[in-house]
Each structure stands twice: as C-alpha cells, then as structure tokens.
Design a protein around this motif. Structure first.
Motif, PDB file in Angstrom:
ATOM      1  N   LEU A 266     -48.714  18.463 -44.068  1.00 22.03           N
ATOM      2  CA  LEU A 266     -48.980  18.205 -42.879  1.00 22.03           C
ATOM      3  C   LEU A 266     -47.592  17.820 -42.332  1.00 22.03           C
ATOM      4  N   ILE A 267     -47.063  16.636 -42.766  1.00 16.66           N
ATOM      5  CA  ILE A 267     -45.750  16.671 -41.516  1.00 16.66           C
ATOM      6  C   ILE A 267     -44.318  17.968 -41.410  1.00 16.66           C
ATOM      7  N   ALA A 268     -44.581  18.890 -42.799  1.00 11.53           N
ATOM      8  CA  ALA A 268     -44.165  19.604 -42.772  1.00 11.53           C
ATOM      9  C   ALA A 268     -44.520  20.832 -41.492  1.00 11.53           C
ATOM     10  N   GLU A 269     -46.007  21.320 -42.039  1.00 15.68           N
ATOM     11  CA  GLU A 269     -47.321  22.082 -40.898  1.00 15.68           C
ATOM     12  C   GLU A 269     -46.391  21.324 -39.127  1.00 15.68           C
ATOM     13  N   ASN A 270     -46.715  20.498 -39.165  1.00 18.98           N
ATOM     14  CA  ASN A 270     -46.702  20.038 -37.421  1.00 18.98           C
ATOM     15  C   ASN A 270     -44.991  19.578 -36.941  1.00 18.98           C
ATOM     16  N   GLY A 274     -43.290  21.878 -33.621  1.00 21.57           N
ATOM     17  CA  GLY A 274     -43.183  21.222 -33.110  1.00 21.57           C
ATOM     18  C   GLY A 274     -43.861  20.192 -32.684  1.00 21.57           C
ATOM     19  N   LYS A 275     -44.814  19.961 -33.128  1.00 21.50           N
ATOM     20  CA  LYS A 275     -45.846  18.313 -32.679  1.00 21.50           C
ATOM     21  C   LYS A 275     -44.880  17.380 -33.492  1.00 21.50           C
ATOM     22  N   GLU A 326     -48.021  13.184 -30.859  1.00 20.33           N
ATOM     23  CA  GLU A 326     -48.938  14.119 -30.380  1.00 20.33           C
ATOM     24  C   GLU A 326     -50.185  13.376 -31.521  1.00 20.33           C
ATOM     25  N   VAL A 327     -49.978  13.439 -32.896  1.00 18.39           N
ATOM     26  CA  VAL A 327     -51.377  13.730 -33.698  1.00 18.39           C
ATOM     27  C   VAL A 327     -50.356  12.659 -34.350  1.00 18.39           C
TER      28      VAL A 327
END
Ligand code: TXA
Ligand code: MG
Length: 358
Positions: A266-270, A274-275, A326-327
């Motif tokens: 999830l960290i990589a995806e965000n 750029g979140k 943001e998340v």
C-alpha cells in the motif's frame, strides 16, 4: 440574543483537574448562567456546555459546532437525584445502572420531563442524561446550578477533542471559554443506553462496556444499526459521518505480520500516486514493519492495552491532518470490552473501508 458569533474572543483558563479553584469555577458558571458557551474536560472527552434549560443558549451549541438540527444533546448533572426532575420516569433497571455507574461514562436515554426545552431533545420524547465523574465538570455544573447540555467540543463530524488545544483549534472565536484541565480521561465518548423502551438497547458503545452493564442488569443488545449502516440508527447522531479527520481512513485487519505485509504494497502504491500516507499502528505491527523511514507513523500503543489506544486515537487522527496526510492506515480490534467502542469509532471514521490480506 445578542450576536455571539464572529465577535467572540475565546478565553482559555487553566484549571487544576483534581481540585479546581472555586473562584475560577464560579466565574465560568457566570458565563453559563448568562447564556454563554464553556468547553470543559470530562472523564471521556471535552464537552461544550451551555445552560440546558435555556433554549437560546442551547441553539448556540448547534451553531458553534455546525451540528445538524436533528441531533439531540446530552444533559449533564452533578447530582444523581436530578434525574428524577429531568426524566418523566426512571425504570428500575435504569436506577440500578445509575447506582452502579454514576458518576461515570454512561448516558441513559429516558422519557423526558416537561422541563426540558425542545432544542435539547430535537423534538424527541426522550432525553439523554449523564452524571460525569470529572471534578471540573462536576464543579461547573454545581456552580451553574442547572443541567449542562453538552456535546463533544468538536466541529461536527470531526474527531472529538481530548485536549484543550484541540478545542481551540475547532472552536476559537465561536465560544466564550475553554477550561483547560489537561487531557480528558478515557479518550472516547460515554456509552449511550436507551432505557426508555421495553428492552435496554446500547445505542453507542463507550466508556462503560456491554460486559460491565450485563453484570448488573443482565443481557443487553446493541442497536443493530451499529453493525449495519443500511439500518436507521435509534440515536440520531449515529447516522452522520463521524469522528472523521480530513484524510481518508482505511482499516487493516489481521495479525501484525499480515498488516505489515499489506502496508509494504500500500505504501508503494500511494507513493506512485504521490499521496501522503500516515500510519496509526499498534506497537506490535510497527515492530514488524521493515522500513518506516520517510513515512509519517505513530505508535498507538500495545494491542494488549486498548485503554491506551482509546486515549490516543482522536489526538493521533488529528495529528495526521496537521501533518497534511491524505490516507491514514490503521488497525481493527476485536469488538469486545473497550474494543467495541474503538471499532465503532474506527468503522465510522473509515466509512467502513476494511481490508484483509488476500
Ligand atoms: O462522553 C460523552 O458522552 C460526551 C461528553 C462531553 O459527555 N458527550 C457526547 O455528546 O459525546 P455528543 O452530542 O457528541 O453525543 C451524544 C450522542 C449523539 O449520538 C446523540 O444523537 C445521542 O447521544 N442522543 C442524545 N439524545 C438522545 C436521545 N434522546 N435519544 C437517542 N440518542 C440521543
Ligand atoms: Mg460528538
């Protein structure tokens, strides 16, 4: 009523939380008697108090919070016997609960007496009443000589306030006074139990657990709407988006290793999108997370100490907003004991977004 909005200068007075200065409490109670708004610490969260018998003052609470007009308020009393004046009837089981848990974080919904303004109950024929345990709250009510209508002292929909600085951040310029007695106690709100019907019903899990209640009055149910968002809750306030920071909240369910695994992806995806991510995790899960550098993370406490987590949760949700997150990724807990209240708040703040490892 004079216009009490943009012109207000909000004062902050420090008070000793276990032994508040009487003169300070008298001056604070004068503001209540004159129809003003005073935020004060309780053993759950900070409350935003007004004279509960003064309709205009009560309307001021709704305005300061931006609270929907159909969400009724809790009346706070300093003397158990006052329940007989404010409620039209107090069933035996309610009296047993009062004996067992007042003063303390349990709110009883009872048929209302004719002395209560419509503005407090939003037209319902029941009223919510609680006797808090915090010495500052008790002194303020006693000095004011009236029940205090008091919701949590936050902007409507936002996490409740557990420190005076949170109250200022939401209410500066909108209320007369904040009594700063340091951090509130439990950190989540009181349990709300409806004692007005045939069967007791927990409308909101909180500081007194279902298990504790059942020990004294036998089996009690939760309002089914607590679990299923398609049902209409019996407590008007529970239908609104609640306890939510500006950031999106996502709940992760599983063992610490599983959550840590999910987070790596999830960290990589965000990062790709750029979140900015924030992690509000238990100590156990943080231990399993290999690389926390350059990530905003906070330790909520051990999985084995849910009281500690409850005390920290709202402050940490707010801290994420202050950091421009943001998340937010955070964890689920078993829905028993204090875990029930924690999960109720987390599910609402995340709008039910729960993920498990595939
Ligand atoms: O711990 C607490 O309960 C804090 C502190 C300040 O005492 N207060 C608090 O108030 O959490 P508030 O307004 O944020 O939440 C009160 C809840 C709302 O969900 C409201 O809809 C519900 O109690 N409520 C109030 N009167 C009711 C009634 N007559 N019937 C059903 N629900 C009621
Ligand atoms: Mg509230």
């Amino acid at each position: 009523m004079k216009e009490r909005w943009s012109s207000l200068k909000t004062e902050i007075w420090k008070v000793n939380k276990s032994n508040p200065d009487l003169e300070t409490m008298r001056r604070a109670s004068q503001i209540i008697k004159q129809g003003g708004l005073v935020a004060f610490p309780t053993e759950t969260v900070y409350g935003l108090g007004a004279n509960g018998l003064d309709a205009q003052a009560v309307l001021g609470i709704f305005k300061a919070k931006g609270r929907p007009a159909d969400n009724p308020l809790i009346l706070h009393i300093a003397n158990q016997k006052d329940v007989f004046y404010l409620a039209a009837g107090v069933p035996l089981k309610a009296q047993v609960l009062i004996e067992a848990f007042w003063p303390g974080p349990l709110t009883l919904v009872l048929p209302k007496s004719r002395f209560i303004p419509q503005e407090v109950t939003c037209g319902l024929d029941t009223v919510a009443i609680r006797m808090p345990r915090h010495p500052v709250a008790l002194a303020l009510i006693r000095e004011a000589g009236v029940p205090l209508a008091a919701p949590s002292a936050n902007t409507s929909g936002y996490p409740s306030t557990t420190e005076a600085s949170h109250v200022i951040s939401d209410m500066d310029g909108k209320i007369d006074l904040v009594l700063d007695g340091g951090p509130a106690g439990f950190g989540l709100e009181s349990t709300v139990i409806d004692m007005s019907g045939e069967k007791p019903l927990i409308l909101r899990p909180g500081g007194i657990t279902r298990e504790q209640i059942e020990e004294v009055i036998g089996p009690v149910e939760y309002d089914p709407a607590n679990e299923d968002s398609h049902l209409k809750p019996r407590s008007p306030g529970m239908k609104y988006k609640h306890y939510s920071p500006h950031a999106q909240v996502v709940l992760l369910e599983g063992e610490p290793e599983e959550i840590a695994d999910m987070l790596v992806d999830l960290i990589a995806e965000n990062k790709e999108q750029g979140k900015k991510v924030g992690l509000l995790l238990t100590a156990e899960t943080l231990n399993k997370l290999p690389d926390k550098q350059k990530i905003y993370w906070r330790n909520l406490g051990s999985r084995h100490d849910l009281e500690h987590i409850a005390r920290n949760l709202y402050a940490e949700l707010r801290s994420c907003d202050n950091a421009g997150i943001e998340v937010i990724y955070t964890e689920t807990y078993a829905r028993k004991d204090i875990g029930a209240a924690l999960m109720n708040r987390l599910v609402k703040s995340s709008e039910q977004e729960i993920r498990r490892k595939q």
